[in-house]
Design an enzyme around this catalytic site. Structure first.
Site, mmCIF file in Angstrom:
data_model
loop_
_atom_site.group_PDB
_atom_site.id
_atom_site.type_symbol
_atom_site.label_atom_id
_atom_site.label_comp_id
_atom_site.label_asym_id
_atom_site.label_seq_id
_atom_site.Cartn_x
_atom_site.Cartn_y
_atom_site.Cartn_z
ATOM 1 N N GLY C 244 1.415 21.456 6.095
ATOM 2 C CA GLY C 244 1.886 20.077 6.011
ATOM 3 C C GLY C 244 2.857 19.906 4.869
ATOM 4 O O GLY C 244 4.010 19.575 5.068
ATOM 5 N N GLY C 471 -4.672 24.348 5.315
ATOM 6 C CA GLY C 471 -4.509 25.622 4.642
ATOM 7 C C GLY C 471 -5.011 25.599 3.216
ATOM 8 O O GLY C 471 -5.011 26.611 2.520
ATOM 9 N N ARG C 633 -12.079 22.302 -13.141
ATOM 10 C CA ARG C 633 -12.955 23.298 -12.541
ATOM 11 C C ARG C 633 -12.328 23.829 -11.254
ATOM 12 O O ARG C 633 -11.795 23.067 -10.454
ATOM 13 C CB ARG C 633 -14.278 22.618 -12.226
ATOM 14 C CG ARG C 633 -15.376 23.534 -11.805
ATOM 15 C CD ARG C 633 -16.614 22.680 -11.580
ATOM 16 N NE ARG C 633 -17.777 23.476 -11.281
ATOM 17 C CZ ARG C 633 -18.852 22.972 -10.705
ATOM 18 N NH1 ARG C 633 -18.901 21.693 -10.397
ATOM 19 N NH2 ARG C 633 -19.899 23.738 -10.459
ATOM 20 N N LEU C 635 -13.027 25.350 -7.760
ATOM 21 C CA LEU C 635 -14.164 25.382 -6.841
ATOM 22 C C LEU C 635 -14.277 26.722 -6.133
ATOM 23 O O LEU C 635 -15.372 27.225 -5.906
ATOM 24 C CB LEU C 635 -14.027 24.270 -5.797
ATOM 25 C CG LEU C 635 -14.001 22.839 -6.361
ATOM 26 C CD1 LEU C 635 -13.773 21.850 -5.226
ATOM 27 C CD2 LEU C 635 -15.292 22.514 -7.089
ATOM 28 N N LYS C 638 -10.819 32.151 -4.761
ATOM 29 C CA LYS C 638 -9.965 32.824 -3.784
ATOM 30 C C LYS C 638 -8.945 31.854 -3.175
ATOM 31 O O LYS C 638 -7.740 32.114 -3.179
ATOM 32 C CB LYS C 638 -10.860 33.387 -2.677
ATOM 33 C CG LYS C 638 -10.271 34.519 -1.884
ATOM 34 C CD LYS C 638 -11.343 35.064 -0.918
ATOM 35 C CE LYS C 638 -11.057 36.496 -0.546
ATOM 36 N NZ LYS C 638 -12.173 37.102 0.195
ATOM 37 N N GLY C 709 -3.162 21.896 -5.455
ATOM 38 C CA GLY C 709 -2.185 22.087 -4.386
ATOM 39 C C GLY C 709 -0.755 21.924 -4.843
ATOM 40 O O GLY C 709 0.166 22.432 -4.211
ATOM 41 N N GLU C 710 -0.547 21.218 -5.925
ATOM 42 C CA GLU C 710 0.821 20.897 -6.313
ATOM 43 C C GLU C 710 1.219 21.414 -7.691
ATOM 44 O O GLU C 710 2.354 21.843 -7.896
ATOM 45 C CB GLU C 710 1.014 19.374 -6.220
ATOM 46 C CG GLU C 710 1.123 18.964 -4.759
ATOM 47 C CD GLU C 710 0.846 17.513 -4.458
ATOM 48 O OE1 GLU C 710 -0.278 17.063 -4.733
ATOM 49 O OE2 GLU C 710 1.749 16.848 -3.952
#
Lengths: 339, 177, 743
Positions: C244, C471, C633, C635, C638, C709-710
């Site tokens: 996205g 993703g 933190r 989570l 990987k 994510g950013e």
């Protein structure tokens, strides 16, 4: 994509006959460019002649000691063929610099010659393009022309030929064998593709319905001193901004014979006999290479966004000639310029 | 630019081409389909054979998401016509392995987190199998180069390299350094 | 016995991995419902004007063509703009597909052809004759340099830039001073999966809409308002999204068109955009920025000015936070930030991974490098000297900030102390080698989210929330959180998402899913845990009798006393003796306004890059990247690492190859395909690595997460640009750094 009929030809004669038996025919080999263009409605054949059953896949030595590449042998099978790797590594390197492994597994040798330009405007029906619609105008002139020609262009068209393989074939002076209704004929590689002039819709000198059946490589393969150097906007899977096929025959440090062809700069693979003459008989030094580079881009004209190609071509030629002079070990099989 | 643009004759109006029976051998099974010539192998798989594991990312051979194996060789299924593949042996991601019976490449992709959104993944894995079949990739750089026909917009290339390398390593007698 | 059910912070593989690697995962255009018909969009060839006539007759005459939808025959739909506004719409009037005869941007959808097969719809669309009357368009932001305006506060999350002190006075005091302009072109998200939808038309007239979106509720809300449907009539589902990056934050036009066709034809409809059409909607806007700064004798920043101008559409006022970061990343007393937009005949820009910050930090961080050189300071040392101990924009302390630790860790691992200060100091063969550094800051946000949890007698837990999986690892981290909260193995937990029949979650964006949905999942599982404790206490001889919820923990399939692990009951026994078939709980989580008032909550990063530049040919190879992230933190080690690795690839792309180029004569993006719009391939990516520094944050949210994510994208393009300068001595200020900029 418009509707079409399709036959899968079993023989060359049948293919040629079938082609001329329909109004708007096209041969389809690997299909990698034709189907792309058909989905964009740039190509609109109403009949396809399928070539993938033709017995034209062999790669074999000719009586003259050269190599004959079947027209429907894939680019991958050609690039990795032991005779091509051993005797024409320049060709192998050029093929492997193009497209992707998947596309090379599909694309045929004949089809590679038939690739059409990647010009943005050619592909986009919303913009005028003389190659797609003769007389409509050239949008690339005065437009976004980063990937366009600096040599041999016309006021009607500044498109480039996108192939890598063809640049090596030009340097190696291959011969194209074609079959039409009138029988078979041979076309020197330099005569196969044409400059746009005032008929940019014509990429090559094939007559209607003629089918490429083989490419013949002369005996001389420049297997010791060669380089295919390709410069592009990413490391792989991109068309060339500028590419150079350089091949030398050395006698000690003296250049006995030389071939130089450029890709990404013109409507056809660009050879400069004057540049090659400046190399022959001269010492294989940077000074010599610079002179040849200068001669190669003689008359080059930038269009704005592609002005840089002139200087880039000069530098790429010098680098490729240096790599060639240093011998085949100067580059790996991909020569993708990643350190 | 202004003015009235006359409609460009984009093409003539033709009836749709008739569909005819076509048998495609996919993952070892014959699929009897009714296809017109203009159906790509990719669309035949996704829309006619119900095999949606093969992905459409660009439909123009520019991304590699549609990679399948034809007679063991990796190709872009978007750029070939289904009717031209009659008689060929087609392998898609569904044929490589299934949940509970994963192919070593599929397991390696999971272990190395070689994907994020997963959309390019079936193509990457089929491409990797093609790379192994070809036997030309012996170094990390050669794997990178020969996996470059598959774009991953999530940017999972490090994982992809490591996953492919692991399986190539296991298959090769010696991987050149 | 130690815990085997501590999952959070570990590195389990993606739970949806097997589905993705086998092709079993279903994306929106892959639900093969019966009797599908296919749509194909016709896009405008002109950038501005009017549609005079759509000649549909010859297309409709083709057997198998069912309908040509256009403004000429679209039924009356919702009238007011607000019906078309989605959760993340900017101010203005949203674009309404097929609404009227106006063409507002090139490649605008102007008709939809529906036919029995995809191939026929595509063909019919290609021969549809449409007459247009073109009018003069404006698409070039360069021509609007002096014609921008400060935007209103139309969009959620937009903060008008703050100013403090007097930047001119500060700059006047400076001994060293720089002022430069930085430019990048438009970029398109280009996720791998094409935007597409399958609308299942049920016999009772209800719709199940499988749409490519980052927010199923956002799409449901849009569809129900626009088409006047009830929520029961329009279920929206997205189980997997093939990327996205912001492109799916707003409902895209495939949703409108496919629902329209399904309702009108009373048929199930599939519609996929083409890759070319993926360039016909939101994008990262072409942006012009100027940064000016000055330093005192010790290298302290005395004044800073940062201005930005980017495009928006004529119909909406898109905003993103471009310049604000410059007021908080470094300590500076006198700051003037200025942000403007200018309306053009283009589609509205759209948030694209780290919107505003990716580009704002590019300008700021290249300017910081230029400033460091002007001041004669090592670029990292210069940043240390201007370290912001608090958020000066908001005048608040950070809830946590381990950026200094990130500097230390990164410098040590990268070997930064071996970097010669002078450019062009290192050469290997034809290659000039350079090292660069840059970084950034990003919001640690949280939105309201709800979840539901159900545990059955066999000990299987199902947790759900209508979040998205594009993703980022949502399935996996939510499974980890739920399993750990109730002391279960991950295999015993199923997490469901992406369906409007599930509890509401915000759109998947802003790096807030882990915090928002994660907190809701935790809270819901705790609510379920309280119920389970009560049941456990009803067991005869329960060792937990009288224990409060705070006194117990759920570990290894047991409920046990925190203080005495031997006082335990097996969860499955509780369930089986309870007589209940299943036990359910729901709950939600939302940000704490008091904490938000008190603290500035942000993630930070620093990126170290090595480039090798071919001196003669100008090719840039990114040979090494180290991205050190302080984001609270982590989570899942990987999936978090993969997100940052992906961000690095994005940064390389932004720096070296990515740009959508418009021909302003046509007002049209010309490289609108995946062959000419370049993103990296495998061979472009070499040694890239990610390090997370330990950052405990007791304030930010119950999980202590900030989202990753950013933040990972920030600074990457700037660090590459700075490394190119270090290698070559050439300062590039316009992205991408094509080879010709270095010839």
């Amino acid at each position: 994509m418009n509707p079409f009929t399709l036959t899968r030809a079993e023989s060359v004669d049948a293919a040629v006959r079938d082609f001329s038996g329909h109004d708007s025919s096209a041969y389809i080999g690997g299909g990698t460019n034709l189907l792309d263009l058909m989905k964009e409605n740039v190509a609109r054949p109403t009949h396809l002649v399928g070539l993938n059953k033709l017995p034209l896949t062999s790669i074999e030595t000719t009586a003259e000691g050269g190599l004959r590449l079947g027209a429907t042998a894939t680019n991958a099978d050609t690039a990795w063929h032991p005779d091509v790797q051993a005797r024409y590594p320049l060709l192998s390197q050029a093929i492997l610099a193009g497209a992707s492994p998947q596309l090379r597994n599909m694309a045929t040798n004949g089809g590679n010659l038939m690739q059409r330009t990647r010009c943005y405007y050619f592909y986009d029906l919303a913009t005028p393009c003389n190659k797609r619609e003769p007389g409509s105008g050239c949008s690339a002139i005065g437009g976004y022309n980063r990937i366009h020609a600096i040599l041999g262009a016309s006021e009607q068209c500044i498109a480039t030929h996108p192939s890598d393989m063809c640049v090596a074939l030009a340097a190696l002076e291959a011969v194209v064998h074609v079959r039409g209704n009138g029988g078979e004929r041979r076309i020197k590689f330099e005569d196969f593709h044409r400059l746009p002039g005032d008929a940019p819709e014509q990429d090559n000198t094939l007559k209607a319905g003629e089918l490429i059946v083989a490419l013949e490589l002369p005996k001389k393969g420049f297997e010791k001193n060669f380089s295919y150097l390709k410069l592009r906007d990413r490391t792989s899977y991109a068309f060339a901004l500028v590419s150079v096929a350089a091949a030398l025959e050395l006698d000690g440090t003296t250049i006995r014979d030389a071939r130089l062809a450029l890709g990404g700069v013109a409507h056809k693979p660009w050879r400069s006999p004057a540049a090659e003459d400046l190399l022959k008989g001269q010492p294989a030094t940077e000074a010599t290479f610079r002179k040849a580079a200068e001669a190669s881009v003689e008359g080059a004209v930038g269009q704005g966004a592609n002005d840089f190609k002139i200087e880039l071509a000069r530098r790429a030629i010098v680098r490729a000639l240096k790599q060639a002079a240093a011998g085949g070990k100067a580059t790996n099989v991909f020569n993708n310029s990643n350190p | 630019m202004s003015g009235t643009s006359t409609p460009k004759s984009a093409g003539q109006s033709l009836p749709p081409p008739p569909a005819a029976p076509v048998t495609l051998r996919i993952n070892g099974q014959d699929h009897h389909l009714e296809l017109a010539p203009w159906t790509s192998l990719l669309d035949a798989l996704r829309e006619y054979a119900g095999l949606t594991g093969t992905k459409k990312g660009c439909d123009h051979g520019q991304c590699g998401a549609c990679t399948v194996l034809v007679d063991g060789k990796r190709i872009n299924s978007c750029l070939t016509l289904a009717v031209l593949q009659e008689g060929a042996d087609i392998t898609t991601i569904e044929g490589l392995g299934q949940e509970g019976n994963l192919h070593p490449l599929q397991q390696a992709f999971i272990d190395h987190d070689a994907f994020q959104c997963g959309y390019c993944t079936p193509g990457q894995i089929c491409s990797a199998q093609g790379l192994i079949n070809e036997g030309k990739a012996h170094t990390e750089d050669e794997i990178r180069e020969l996996m470059s026909g598959n774009i991953c917009r999530c940017g999972a290339y490090v994982g992809i390299l490591n996953a492919v390398k692991e399986v190539v390593d296991k298959k090769s007698i010696a991987l050149r350094s | 016995m130690s815990s085997t059910t501590n999952h959070v912070g570990k590195a389990p593989s993606r739970v949806e991995g097997p589905a993705k690697v086998t092709g079993a995962a279903k994306y929106s255009a892959e639900f093969n419902v019966p009797d599908l018909v296919y749509g194909y969009v016709v896009s405008s060839p002109i950038a501005k004007g009017k549609i005079l006539k759509i000649h549909a007759d010859k297309v409709l005459a083709i057997p198998g063509v069912l309908q040509v939808f256009s403004h000429e025959n679209v039924p009356g739909l919702a009238w007011f703009d607000k019906s078309y506004k989605d959760d993340v719409a900017p101010g203005g009037s949203p674009f309404r597909p097929l609404h009227d005869d106006e063409v507002k941007f090139s490649m605008q959808p102007v008709a939809l052809v529906v036919a029995d097969t995809f191939e026929l719809a595509r063909y019919a669309a290609s021969i549809l004759d449409i007459e247009y009357k073109e009018s003069t368009h404006e698409t070039d932001i360069e021509a609007k340099r002096d014609d921008g305006h400060e935007p209103g506060k139309g969009k959620t999350g937009y903060k008008p830039p703050v100013r403090r002190g007097n930047a001119n006075k500060g700059l006047a005091k400076a001994e060293q001073h720089i002022k430069q302009e930085y430019i990048h072109g438009a970029q398109h998200h280009n996720p791998m999966e094409l935007f597409g939808a399958t609308v299942h038309y049920h016999p009772n007239g209800k719709l199940t809409i499988y749409d490519k979106t980052q927010g199923v509720y956002n799409c449901q809300q849009y569809v129900t308002k626009v088409f006047g449907l009830s929520k029961e009539q329009a279920r929206v589902v997205n189980l997997y999204m093939g990327g996205g990056f912001g492109a799916g934050l707003r409902p895209q036009y495939e949703l409108f068109l496919s629902v329209l066709a399904a309702l009108e034809l009373k048929r199930s409809v599939r519609l996929s955009l083409t890759r070319q059409q993926m360039f016909s909607f939101g994008h990262r806007p072409h942006t012009l920025q100027t940064v000016e700064m000055g330093t005192g004798p010790d290298g302290a920043l005395l004044g800073l000015k940062h201005s930005a101008l980017h495009e928006t559409s004529r119909f909406e006022e898109y905003t993103e936070n471009v310049v604000n970061w410059s007021g908080m990343l470094y300590k500076c007393p006198d700051v003037h930030l200025n942000y403007q937009v200018a309306a053009l005949d283009v589609y509205t820009p759209l948030d694209m991974r780290a919107p505003g910050a990716a580009t704002g930090s590019f300008a700021l961080e290249v300017a910081m490098d230029e400033m460091a050189y002007a001041a004669g300071l090592d670029p990292l040392e210069f940043r240390r000297r201007n370290y912001a101990e608090e958020d000066q924009n908001e005048n608040k302390p950070f809830s946590s900030k381990k950026l200094r630790e990130a500097y230390d860790e990164g410098a040590r691992r990268f070997g930064w102390d071996k970097r010669p200060m002078a450019p062009r100091a290192t050469k290997e063969g034809n290659m000039l080698v350079g090292w660069g550094v840059a970084g950034g800051v990003w919001d640690a946000s949280m939105q309201k989210a709800a979840a539901k949890a159900t545990i059955t007698a066999d000990g299987k837990l199902t947790v759900s929330s209508a979040a998205g999986e594009n993703g980022t690892g949502t399935y996996t981290i939510m499974t980890q959180i739920a399993a750990e909260t109730l002391g279960l193995p991950m295999e015993a937990v199923t997490f469901k998402l992406g369906d409007t029949t599930l509890p509401e979650a915000p759109v998947q964006g802003g790096s807030w899913t882990a915090a928002s949905v994660g907190s809701a999942v935790k809270s819901t599982c705790e609510a379920l845990g309280e119920k389970l404790l009560k049941l456990a206490q009803k067991l005869g001889d329960s060792p937990l009798k009288g224990a409060k919820f705070e006194d117990v923990e759920f570990v290894n399939g047991q409920i046990r006393l925190r203080q005495d692990h031997d006082q335990a009951v097996v969860l499955r026994d509780v369930l089986q003796t309870s007589g209940e078939r299943e036990i359910e709980a729901d709950s939600s989580a939302m940000p704490n306004p008091l904490t938000m008032q008190k603290y500035s909550m942000h993630s930070h990063n620093v990126v170290f890059v090595e480039v090798k530049v071919d001196e003669e040919l100008g090719t840039v190879h990114v040979s090494r990247v180290l991205n050190v992230v302080a984001a609270g933190r982590i989570l899942n080690q990987k999936t978090a690492r993969s997100q940052v690795l992906g961000s690095i690839v994005w940064g390389i792309s932004m720096a070296l190859m990515e740009e959508t180029v418009m021909d302003h004569r046509f007002g049209r993006y010309m490289n609108h395909n995946y062959a000419e719009y370049h993103v990296p391939v495998n061979a472009d990516i070499r040694d890239i690595e990610v390090v997370f520094v330990e950052e405990e944050d007791p304030h930010v949210n119950p999980l202590g997460v900030k989202g990753i994510g950013e933040v990972g994208l920030l600074g990457v393009a700037a660090a590459i640009t700075n490394a190119v300068y270090h290698a070559t001595g050439k300062r590039v200020r316009q992205l991408p750094i094509y080879l010709d900029k270095l010839l």
